[in-house]
Each structure stands twice: as structure tokens, then as C-alpha cells.
Design a protein around this motif. Structure first.
Motif, mmCIF file in Angstrom:
data_model
loop_
_atom_site.group_PDB
_atom_site.id
_atom_site.type_symbol
_atom_site.label_atom_id
_atom_site.label_comp_id
_atom_site.label_asym_id
_atom_site.label_seq_id
_atom_site.Cartn_x
_atom_site.Cartn_y
_atom_site.Cartn_z
ATOM 1 N N LEU A 53 0.844 -1.192 0.000
ATOM 2 C CA LEU A 53 0.000 0.000 0.000
ATOM 3 C C LEU A 53 0.880 1.242 0.000
ATOM 4 O O LEU A 53 1.325 1.708 1.058
ATOM 5 C CB LEU A 53 -0.919 0.001 1.228
ATOM 6 C CG LEU A 53 -1.776 -1.261 1.426
ATOM 7 C CD1 LEU A 53 -2.507 -1.217 2.751
ATOM 8 C CD2 LEU A 53 -2.752 -1.423 0.268
ATOM 9 N N PRO A 54 1.167 1.815 -1.158
ATOM 10 C CA PRO A 54 2.118 2.942 -1.236
ATOM 11 C C PRO A 54 1.697 4.162 -0.426
ATOM 12 O O PRO A 54 2.551 4.920 0.024
ATOM 13 C CB PRO A 54 2.148 3.263 -2.738
ATOM 14 C CG PRO A 54 1.674 2.022 -3.419
ATOM 15 C CD PRO A 54 0.684 1.398 -2.486
ATOM 16 N N GLY A 55 0.402 4.376 -0.225
ATOM 17 C CA GLY A 55 -0.036 5.571 0.485
ATOM 18 C C GLY A 55 -0.276 5.365 1.965
ATOM 19 O O GLY A 55 -0.751 6.284 2.650
ATOM 20 N N LEU A 56 0.042 4.193 2.484
ATOM 21 C CA LEU A 56 -0.272 3.892 3.886
ATOM 22 C C LEU A 56 0.581 4.725 4.833
ATOM 23 O O LEU A 56 1.806 4.778 4.706
ATOM 24 C CB LEU A 56 -0.031 2.405 4.162
ATOM 25 C CG LEU A 56 -0.410 1.932 5.572
ATOM 26 C CD1 LEU A 56 -1.920 1.837 5.713
ATOM 27 C CD2 LEU A 56 0.248 0.591 5.874
ATOM 28 N N ARG A 57 -0.081 5.357 5.809
ATOM 29 C CA ARG A 57 0.623 6.065 6.874
ATOM 30 C C ARG A 57 0.733 5.137 8.090
ATOM 31 O O ARG A 57 -0.168 4.330 8.356
ATOM 32 C CB ARG A 57 -0.109 7.346 7.254
ATOM 33 C CG ARG A 57 -0.195 8.354 6.125
ATOM 34 C CD ARG A 57 -1.141 9.490 6.450
ATOM 35 N NE ARG A 57 -0.728 10.255 7.628
ATOM 36 C CZ ARG A 57 -1.441 11.248 8.168
ATOM 37 N NH1 ARG A 57 -2.629 11.574 7.633
ATOM 38 N NH2 ARG A 57 -1.004 11.900 9.219
ATOM 39 N N ILE A 58 1.819 5.275 8.832
ATOM 40 C CA ILE A 58 2.062 4.435 10.010
ATOM 41 C C ILE A 58 2.268 5.360 11.200
ATOM 42 O O ILE A 58 3.225 6.140 11.227
ATOM 43 C CB ILE A 58 3.296 3.536 9.810
ATOM 44 C CG1 ILE A 58 3.123 2.678 8.554
ATOM 45 C CG2 ILE A 58 3.533 2.663 11.032
ATOM 46 C CD1 ILE A 58 4.397 1.981 8.103
ATOM 47 N N LEU A 59 1.361 5.288 12.173
ATOM 48 C CA LEU A 59 1.392 6.184 13.316
ATOM 49 C C LEU A 59 1.610 5.394 14.600
ATOM 50 O O LEU A 59 1.026 4.321 14.790
ATOM 51 C CB LEU A 59 0.089 6.984 13.425
ATOM 52 C CG LEU A 59 -0.216 7.999 12.318
ATOM 53 C CD1 LEU A 59 -0.815 7.321 11.095
ATOM 54 C CD2 LEU A 59 -1.156 9.087 12.823
ATOM 55 N N ALA A 60 2.425 5.948 15.489
ATOM 56 C CA ALA A 60 2.685 5.313 16.778
ATOM 57 C C ALA A 60 3.351 6.335 17.688
ATOM 58 O O ALA A 60 3.767 7.414 17.244
ATOM 59 C CB ALA A 60 3.583 4.084 16.608
ATOM 60 N N THR A 61 3.465 5.998 18.968
ATOM 61 C CA THR A 61 4.169 6.874 19.895
ATOM 62 C C THR A 61 5.652 6.945 19.508
ATOM 63 O O THR A 61 6.159 6.057 18.807
ATOM 64 C CB THR A 61 4.051 6.360 21.337
ATOM 65 O OG1 THR A 61 4.705 5.085 21.434
ATOM 66 C CG2 THR A 61 2.604 6.245 21.770
ATOM 67 N N VAL A 75 3.484 10.134 17.100
ATOM 68 C CA VAL A 75 2.322 10.821 17.653
ATOM 69 C C VAL A 75 2.398 10.723 19.176
ATOM 70 O O VAL A 75 2.142 9.653 19.737
ATOM 71 C CB VAL A 75 1.000 10.211 17.147
ATOM 72 C CG1 VAL A 75 -0.186 10.984 17.717
ATOM 73 C CG2 VAL A 75 0.959 10.199 15.630
ATOM 74 N N PRO A 76 2.757 11.782 19.864
ATOM 75 C CA PRO A 76 2.799 11.722 21.328
ATOM 76 C C PRO A 76 1.412 11.466 21.903
ATOM 77 O O PRO A 76 0.389 11.784 21.284
ATOM 78 C CB PRO A 76 3.318 13.103 21.722
ATOM 79 C CG PRO A 76 4.006 13.625 20.496
ATOM 80 C CD PRO A 76 3.240 13.056 19.342
ATOM 81 N N VAL A 77 1.377 10.893 23.104
ATOM 82 C CA VAL A 77 0.090 10.661 23.755
ATOM 83 C C VAL A 77 -0.564 12.005 24.065
ATOM 84 O O VAL A 77 0.103 13.017 24.278
ATOM 85 C CB VAL A 77 0.269 9.832 25.041
ATOM 86 C CG1 VAL A 77 0.832 8.467 24.733
ATOM 87 C CG2 VAL A 77 1.156 10.564 26.050
ATOM 88 N N GLY A 78 -1.899 11.992 24.050
ATOM 89 C CA GLY A 78 -2.655 13.194 24.381
ATOM 90 C C GLY A 78 -2.797 14.186 23.256
ATOM 91 O O GLY A 78 -3.257 15.306 23.471
ATOM 92 N N VAL A 79 -2.399 13.787 22.050
ATOM 93 C CA VAL A 79 -2.435 14.700 20.908
ATOM 94 C C VAL A 79 -3.392 14.151 19.861
ATOM 95 O O VAL A 79 -3.345 12.969 19.531
ATOM 96 C CB VAL A 79 -1.029 14.868 20.306
ATOM 97 C CG1 VAL A 79 -1.084 15.695 19.030
ATOM 98 C CG2 VAL A 79 -0.099 15.506 21.317
#
Length: 680
Positions: A320-328, A379-383
Motif C-alpha cells: 500500500l504505497p499511500g499507507l501512513r504508520i502512526l505510533a508513539t 504521535v505523542p500521547v494526548g495529541v
């Protein structure tokens, strides 16, 4: 040496002589007298015919298979003195011949002994050389593995460093105000600080001046790079229809492993986790193949870096070329190490399966790992972070370093996905903290790993482990603790350092690398983790396998399915004064579960599997399960449900019959539960 051929005659003559009045009654032994007075007796036989006659009448006891003794007796006891004298000469010649043969025999034996000693020394040298070669090969293999994984991570970071989104993220991070000057938004490197447009902010003013634009324009440009707005003129589904949330567990719903939850609203599809299912080879989430065709997910939010929650992400990134990956930030830092290890294991196992003519292709490789790392967004917690038609907010979930639960909001609807969660303080991380956005949610998707268990207080469980380890080590034994590389290994190492500082502790395998990552991650924190040092050190295998004779070894894999833990188990399980303590969940097909069953049945041997090789190991060591779970138990899960106060609860990441019983408990407590499946 051959016995004296004259001895039968000498003994018979000695018996007659000791019976005479002058010697009788002195208690002299006939055999000893015959040996000690040999020459005197021979002289008497030659000189005294009556003695020869008496010995002939007594009849010396000569075995039939001793013809030499019989011939010599006939000569020595002859009625003719000359013949007897000749017999003495023959006896002396026999004695000289026997002495010569004895000297030759001893010389031969000495040479044989010397040759044997040389052979044993040479064999020992060859064995030592073979062991040294084997040790060097193992050390080289470990070094190559670590170098390969580190190279993968470095290459991935290089690719990320050249990514405009990552560069914009770093610049925004450098421009943000300290957290003390703002709330959660101020801590997010991708959101402008509250006073970002203030021209008096020195860093922002300098950056804007260098770019030749206003501070407001600089921040807006960076934000647009990090999270590009939708193309103009293309209506979002949220504008033309209501953004109702739907939730569908694709993996890890009624099993432990392969966690993946699909959340949809409008035209946005979001995955919460994409983990691997345990097995050989590892498998993707059970139903994920059904959602990839057609409209693919826009992003995956990873709750933490355990491979059963993040291990399939590189495969998604490849497809999936457009996939974003978010995590702390912590999870983003730890995932590349876990992915690199998984890619190597899948490659090696795929090669092994092909050698045996079986299927087992790797799900992804090094290039896919590098691409996944490039796509990671911290992505920090609380945001809050907007992804298409939904807004995502992470909150601390305890469990392991960097673990987070997820609040997904679309319009007025909210879904909370706990991920793996715990409410108690551990050595490396505090418990969960629910944000206000999680309260009174429409749906709580809650893990249920330990929903049927009421754990003893953590202090009690820690005390039990410390006491058991102390007993074994005080008796001179070794303790092997197979542990998950991320989280459990660091917890146990810190417990040993705190409670048993006099006991040597080795951390081996991938657990040692992740431990070093924990120290780097928290180096700038108010209370940085100090794990290595004191009595805790990195193992030097294979030399330590035999050299480390008393103490604690913490190593992977936690389920005894391979890796250094199998090598250590092969050395430690045969030792009756040593022990192996399992410390966490054991899949039914794992080596750890098999060990517990065999130990409970008092089996004598265990077959260990590692890299396609089977080793049959004597089972003499003490084997026990030491519960140090990082998951909330039944009471803890009830507390989470009470605190969240959701309209409905869905259980995931658990065993079906336990989930069924726990749903009944929740219903008795006044909660509304839904089946694990599609929710709208």
C-alpha cells in the motif's frame, strides 16, 4: 607378571619346615614364608634329600594347565642331588626370563600409556579447537545477524532522513515550545506550538526569516507536508454523508496474536495494529486479505512494538504505497528492531522450508522494513491527529514502554481500542491513564488476555520470583528465564538488579539489544532506565554456556521456540540443581507449553527444536511458571470498563470460552457487551 614357577614346591617345603618344633606355633604364614625365604628353601631342597622326599610325599599342588611348574617340580624333587641342583638353575633361569619379559611388558605398557596420553592430549586439543571454532562460528553468526539488522535499521533511517515528511516533522519538533508552556498540543512535533506565529519566538522567527516568509506561513507549510490536506474539489464522504463509525476485528479477535482492528468512517479506513500470528512460519492477521482489495486502509495506528501487534506492518507498507504508520515516539523507535528481526527469521525459515520442499515464503524483506520505517509518524500521547474523516488520539496503556491505547472519533461517535493494557506500575513503565475523550465512548474494544485470572498483587509475584531465584543460586545452580525481548526481559533484569544485586545476571540474544534501546530511549527522561551495570551484563555466547555456572540468564525466545533460550535450555535442563522459570503467556504449540506439560507429568526428557535441529535433553532441572504478566487481569479489566463507562464493550485478544465467561461478568456489573465481530 607370571607367578614364580617354583612357588608350588616352595610352598609345600615351607609347610613342612614350619611344622618342625623350632618354628611351630609362631603363627608364620606359609605363602609369605615361601616368598621371603625362597633361596634358603631351594638350598635346603638341594642339600637335604629327606626334605625332598617329604615334599614329594606331600605332593605340591600344581594346576594341570601349568606344565612348566610340573617339569620344574620334578627336577627340584628328584632323588638325585645333581638333578635337584640342575632344577635350581632352571628355576633361576625361569626367574630371569620372567623378569626380562616383565621389563619388556612394563616398557611396552609405559610406551602405550605415553601414546595414550599423547592421543588424549591431541584429542583434547582437537576438541578445544572444534569448540573454539564452533564458538567462533556462533559468535560470527550472531555478529552477522546483529550487523544485518543494524544495517537494515540504519538504511531505513537514512531513507527516512531524506523523506520530506520526516524532515518537516523534525523541524516542527525543533520549533515547538517546551511542554510546560502548553498542553498536549505543545508536545506534538507535528502541531504548531500555541504561540508559533508569535514573531518574538526566537527559533521560529529565525527559521521564518531564513525562508523569507512569515512564521505563520512557515508553520502552515510544514504542517501541510506532514499531513497534506485532501485535494481541492474532491468532496469527502464526511461532507456528503454521515460519518458513522464501524469496527471490524480482522485478527486477534478470538485468539492471542495477529491483532488487527479495522475502523471505518466515511471514506476513511483505519487499522489499529497489524500483527503476526504465532507459528512456523508466522502468519498475517486472519481476515486482513479480505479488506486490502478495493479501498485500502489510509493508515495503521500501532499500539506497541510487540510483533503480534506490529509485525505485519512492513508487508502492508510494501503493498500500500499511500499507507501512513502512526505510533508513539517510543514505539516508532523500537519497531525497526522488531521488524528487522522478523524479516531475518522469515528469510531463514523460508530457506529452511524450501530445503525440505515445503511452502514458507517470507511475508516481507529488508526493503519493505526500510520503507515501513520511512513511513512512520510519531504521535505523542494526548495529541489529536486527523486522518481523513476520523480523529485519532493516543493515551498511555502501561504494558510496555511506548504502549498506547487509541481513541478514534468521527463526528460525535467515539471508539476506544485499548491494545494490550495494564493498570499497575512496572519497573519500566507506569499503568494506563485514560483521557477525557475515552470516557462514555460508544464502544470499548478491550483486550481479554487475562480476563479469567485474578492475579496476586504484583509485590507477591515479584517476591515469589526473587525467592525462587535466590534458592537456586544459593545452591550453586543456574536459572534460565526465557522472556519476551521487549518488556519482560527488561522488567526481570531490573528486578534482579534491585532485589538480588549479589547474583550475576546475563541478558542474551535480542533481549540484550532491546535493553540497550530502552536505555537510549529514556536517557533524557527525568528517571532514565539503568539496566546494564552492577550485576547485570550482556552475555557472551557460546563461551558463557559453560563458563557461567551460577546466576540468572534472561534471553529470547520467551516461549522457548528457538533462539539462545534453546541453547541455554539444552545446557541447564539436565542440571538437577538448576531451574528454568517461564515468565509469560505460552502458546499451546510452543516449546514452553510442551515443557510445562512434560514437567508436570514428570517426564525424563524434552525435545528442543531450533533451526531445523532437534535435541533430546534430559529433564532434571526445576521447572515452574512465574506469573509476571503485563496484562490487566479480570479485576483490572473491570476497572477499565467502569472508568471508561462505554455504551457497549467488545472483547478481543483472548480465548473464546474465557471471553464468554467474562462477558457474563460484565453484564452482571451492568455493562452491555457485543459479540466479537462487525459493529456499527
Amino acid at each position: 607378571m607370571n607367578p614364580d614357577p617354583a612357588l608350588p614346591v616352595l610352598r609345600a617345603a615351607a609347610g613342612i619346615m614350619l611344622a618342625r618344633p623350632g618354628l611351630a606355633g609362631q603363627g608364620l604364614d606359609v605363602g609369605t614364608f615361601a616368598v621371603e625365604h625362597r633361596q634358603m628353601i631351594l638350598d635346603a631342597l638341594v642339600e637335604v634329600p629327606s626334605l625332598r622326599a617329604a615334599v614329594r610325599r606331600a605332593g605340591p599342588r600344581i594346576p594341570r594347565d601349568r606344565p612348566r611348574e610340573a617339569v620344574l617340580a620334578a627336577l627340584l624333587l628328584s632323588p638325585h642331588g645333581g638333578t635337584a641342583r640342575a632344577g635350581v638353575r632352571v628355576a633361576e633361569q625361569f626367574a630371569r626370563d620372567d623378569a626380562a619379559r616383565e621389563r619388556l611388558r612394563r616398557r611396552y605398557q609405559d610406551r602405550l600409556q605415553q601414546s595414550g596420553d599423547k592421543l588424549r592430549i591431541e584429542s583434547a586439543r582437537r576438541e578445544q579447537a572444534a569448540l573454539a571454532l564452533s564458538a567462533a562460528e556462533v559468535a560470527l553468526a550472531d555478529a552477522e545477524r546483529r550487523a544485518e539488522e543494524l544495517d537494515t535499521q540504519v538504511s531505513a533511517l537514512h531513507r527516512r532522513a531524506g523523506d520530506p515528511r520526516a524532515l518537516a516533522t523534525g523541524l516542527l519538533r525543533s520549533l515547538r515550545r517546551p511542554a510546560a508552556e502548553g498542553g498536549a498540543e505543545a508536545r506534538d512535533p507535528r502541531n504548531p506550538p500555541p504561540a508559533a506565529a508569535d514573531p518574538h519566538d526566537p527559533a521560529l522567527a529565525v527559521a521564518a526569516s531564513a525562508a523569507g516568509i512569515t512564521p505563520e506561513a512557515l508553520v502552515a507549510a510544514l504542517q501541510a507536508i506532514v499531513a497534506p490536506p485532501p485535494p481541492s474539489g474532491v468532496p469527502r464522504a464526511g461532507v456528503v454523508r454521515e460519518r458513522g463509525l464501524t469496527v471490524h476485528p480482522l485478527g486477534g479477535g478470538t485468539e492471542i496474536g495477529g491483532s488487527c482492528v479495522l475502523v471505518e468512517a466515511g471514506e476513511t479506513r483505519l487499522l489499529v495494529d497489524a500483527g503476526l500470528r504465532p507459528g512456523d512460519p508466522a502468519q498475517p492477521p486472519g481476515d486482513i486479505a479480505h479488506v486490502l482489495p478495493g479501498m485500502p486502509p489510509d493508515a495503521v495506528v500501532v499500539t506497541h512494538a510487540h510483533v503480534d501487534h506490529c509485525g505485519y506492518v512492513p508487508a502492508l507498507a510494501a503493498r500500500l504505497p499511500g499507507l501512513r504508520i502512526l505510533a508513539t515516539p517510543e514505539t516508532t523507535f523500537l519497531m525497526p528492531r522488531m521488524w528487522a528481526d522478523s524479516a531475518r527469521l522469515m528469510r531463514d525459515r523460508g530457506r529452511l522450508h524450501r530445503d525440505w520442499g515445503a511452502a514458507g515464503e517470507a511475508l516481507y524483506g529488508r526493503e519493505d522494513v526500510e520503507e515501513a520505517v520511512r513511513r512512520c509518524e510519531e504521535v505523542p500521547v494526548g495529541v489529536e491527529r486527523v486522518i481523513g474523516d476520523v480523529t485519532v488520539e493516543l493515551f498511555p496503556a502501561g504494558h510496555v514502554l511506548g504502549a498506547a491505547g487509541v481513541v478514534v472519533r468521527a463526528g460525535e461517535q467515539r471508539v476506544v481500542v485499548t491494545g494490550d493494557i495494564s493498570g499497575f506500575r512496572q519497573e519500566t513503565v507506569d499503568g494506563y491513564r485514560l483521557p477525557g475523550s475515552a470516557l462514555d465512548a460508544d464502544l470499548l474494544v478491550m483486550e481479554s488476555t487475562c480476563c479469567a485470572e485474578d492475579h496476586a498483587p504484583r509485590e507477591t509475584r515479584v517476591g515469589d520470583l526473587v525467592k525462587a531465584v535466590s534458592e537456586v543460586c544459593a545452591a550453586g545452580g543456574r536459572v534460565l528465564i526465557p522472556a519476551f525481548a521487549l518488556g519482560r526481559a527488561q522488567e526481570i533484569a531490573l528486578l534482579m538488579r534491585t532485589h538480588l544485586p549479589h547474583v550475576p545476571v546475563l541478558v542474551d540474544g535480542m533481549a540484550a539489544d532491546v535493553t540497550a534501546s530502552f536505555e537510549r530511549l529514556t536517557a533524557a527522561a527525568p528517571a532514565p532506565l539503568q539496566i546494564f551495570g552492577g550485576n547485570v551484563a550482556r552475555a557472551r555466547r557460546p563461551a558463557d554456556l559453560r563458563r557461567f555456572t551460577s546466576g540468572v540468564v534472561i534471553t529470547t525466545s520467551g516461549m522457548l521456540t528457538g533462539g539462545p533460550a534453546v541453547q541455554w535450555a539444552a545446557q541447564i535442563l539436565p542440571e538437577a540443581h538448576s531451574a528454568l522459570f517461564l515468565s509469560g503467556y505460552q502458546d499451546e504449540e510452543s516449546g514452553g507449553a510442551a515443557l510445562l506439560r512434560l514437567a508436570g507429568g514428570r517426564a525424563s526428557h524434552l525435545t528442543l527444536h531450533d533451526g531445523g535441529r532437534d535435541t533430546n535433553v534430559p529433564l532434571r532441572a526445576r521447572v515452574e511458571m512465574m506469573r509476571l504478566s503485563a496484562h490487566a487481569d479480570r479485576r483490572g479489566l473491570l476497572d477499565i470498563a467502569e472508568e471508561t463507562g462505554p455504551r457497549e464493550i467488545m472483547l478481543v485478544h483472548g480465548v473464546p470460552h474465557r471471553q464468554r465467561d467474562f462477558r457474563e461478568v460484565l453484564q452482571v456489573r451492568g455493562h452491555t457487551t457485543v459479540a466479537t465481530g462487525l459493529w456499527k
